[in-house]
Design an enzyme around this catalytic site. Structure first.
Site, short mmCIF file in Angstrom:
data_model
loop_
_atom_site.label_atom_id
_atom_site.label_comp_id
_atom_site.label_asym_id
_atom_site.label_seq_id
_atom_site.Cartn_x
_atom_site.Cartn_y
_atom_site.Cartn_z
N LEU A 1 -1.73 -3.52 -16.45
CA LEU A 1 -1.51 -2.07 -15.86
C LEU A 1 -2.05 -1.87 -14.76
O LEU A 1 -3.20 -2.03 -14.70
CB LEU A 1 -1.75 -1.42 -17.51
CG LEU A 1 -1.46 0.21 -17.01
CD1 LEU A 1 0.10 0.38 -16.98
CD2 LEU A 1 -1.86 1.09 -17.97
N ASP B 1 -1.04 -1.48 -6.63
CA ASP B 1 -0.04 -1.68 -5.99
C ASP B 1 0.34 -1.06 -4.78
O ASP B 1 0.48 0.20 -4.72
CB ASP B 1 1.22 -2.22 -6.58
CG ASP B 1 2.54 -2.33 -6.12
OD1 ASP B 1 2.62 -3.80 -5.71
OD2 ASP B 1 3.14 -1.38 -5.69
N TYR C 1 5.06 1.53 2.65
CA TYR C 1 4.68 2.88 2.03
C TYR C 1 3.87 3.78 3.06
O TYR C 1 3.82 4.96 2.85
CB TYR C 1 3.90 2.77 0.76
CG TYR C 1 4.51 1.84 -0.26
CD1 TYR C 1 6.31 1.77 -0.39
CD2 TYR C 1 3.93 1.44 -1.64
CE1 TYR C 1 6.45 1.14 -1.54
CE2 TYR C 1 4.56 0.96 -2.45
CZ TYR C 1 5.81 0.67 -2.59
OH TYR C 1 6.46 0.04 -3.62
N LYS D 1 3.05 -5.49 -0.11
CA LYS D 1 4.27 -6.15 0.28
C LYS D 1 4.73 -6.26 1.49
O LYS D 1 4.35 -5.47 2.40
CB LYS D 1 5.48 -5.45 -0.61
CG LYS D 1 5.36 -5.62 -2.18
CD LYS D 1 6.41 -4.79 -2.88
CE LYS D 1 5.89 -3.46 -3.01
NZ LYS D 1 4.87 -3.06 -3.91
N HIS E 1 8.96 -8.04 0.02
CA HIS E 1 9.52 -6.80 -0.56
C HIS E 1 10.98 -6.75 -0.96
O HIS E 1 11.33 -5.99 -2.12
CB HIS E 1 9.16 -5.53 0.38
CG HIS E 1 9.25 -4.06 0.01
ND1 HIS E 1 8.16 -3.29 0.16
CD2 HIS E 1 9.93 -3.52 -1.24
CE1 HIS E 1 8.37 -2.23 -0.46
NE2 HIS E 1 9.45 -2.33 -1.50
#
Length: 295
Positions: A16, A44, A49, A74, A107
């Site tokens: 998690l 992550d 982003y 990513k 990605h």
């Protein structure tokens, strides 16, 4: 239940984690710090982003040792290619303020430019051989993407990060991943992605679904906690996103109860087959030309 999962190359990772998709940069550092203080050890992020630097700031502010945290990010499609992807690693570690990555992911499959996808993945293999990453993977890869990639490369992905929640379970993807011992990681673990940019849909609000809420009531848990527990008991990784301190803590409080087989099956049965995010076989050209800044 064990809180860690073992990837197909033997590397262990927390099951998690905290996702930071859509987390505003000015709120990301505090969210990461809070998550690490609560007990998360998996974070992550992604180049696209725009908050890798803030993830690194949150890590340092938390006081948690770097080696205790599993960092994954990513590579965006504009950095696909042999040299471009090697440079993407350099940009990522510089922004995060670290000297290695635990997991580096492509990605999206970029189906209309798949030769560049293959070149990018071969560069991930190079980074793995050099010890600059501990594991490599993909995101949003459908079974045919995986088959094409693996036919042209040497190292199977350790992980496939995909849209996966009770209302969209992608059984074909899960089956293909399982055949190659590829871990499924849910980037939308609580479903209902009505907020996904550019995707105005009428998906069910997972937090209000009567089946999910009813199961939660039996265990004294929230709908979000029920869905996260469902992922964990099904052997998947989940990376719920939040910048709210209370929700960050709530999402991690899922290790003190267990769903019954009947409850797991009831959650499986909610699948509608309807995707909430972008189609991995689509190709929005404007996104491929979006450069990732150096810093």
């Amino acid at each position: 239940m064990d809180t860690t999962l073992t990837l197909n190359n033997g590397v262990q990772m927390p099951a998690l984690g905290l996702g930071v998709f859509q987390s505003p940069p000015d709120e990301t550092a505090a969210a990461v710090r809070r998550a690490l203080e609560v007990g998360y050890r998996l974070i992550d992020t992604a180049a696209i982003y725009g908050n890798e630097r803030q993830v690194g700031e949150g890590l340092r502010a938390s006081g948690v040792d770097r080696d205790e945290v599993f960092l994954e990010t990513k590579v965006w499609v504009s950095d696909y290619g042999t040299e471009q992807t090697l440079h993407a690693w350099e940009k990522a570690v510089r922004k995060l303020g670290v000297d290695h990555l635990d997991l580096l992911i492509l990605h999206t499959p970029a189906p209309t430019r798949f030769e560049r996808t293959v070149e990018a993945y071969r560069s991930l293999q190079t980074l793995l051989e050099q010890g600059k990453v501990r594991a490599i993977g993909v995101s949003n890869f459908m079974p045919h993407h995986l088959a094409d990639l693996m036919a042209q490369t040497d190292v199977p992905p350790a992980l496939n990060q995909v849209e996966l929640h009770p209302f969209f379970t992608q059984p074909a993807v899960q089956q293909a991943d399982a055949q190659h011992d590829i871990l499924d990681q849910a980037w939308s673990p609580i479903g209902g992605i009505t907020f996904y940019p550019g995707y105005d849909n009428d998906l069910t609000n997972a937090l209000e679904d009567h089946t999910v809420v009813g199961i939660g009531r039996k265990h004294g848990k929230s709908a979000a906690q029920v869905m996260l527990r469902w992922h964990l008991q099904r052997g998947r990784s989940a990376i719920p996103k939040s910048v709210n301190p209370g929700r960050i803590a709530e999402n991690f409080d899922v290790f003190d109860f267990e769903l019954t087989d009947a409850e797991l099956d009831a959650l499986d049965a909610l699948d509608t087959g309807r995707r909430g995010g972008p189609d991995p076989d689509g190709d929005r050209a404007e996104l491929f030309d979006r450069p990732i800044p150096e810093a």
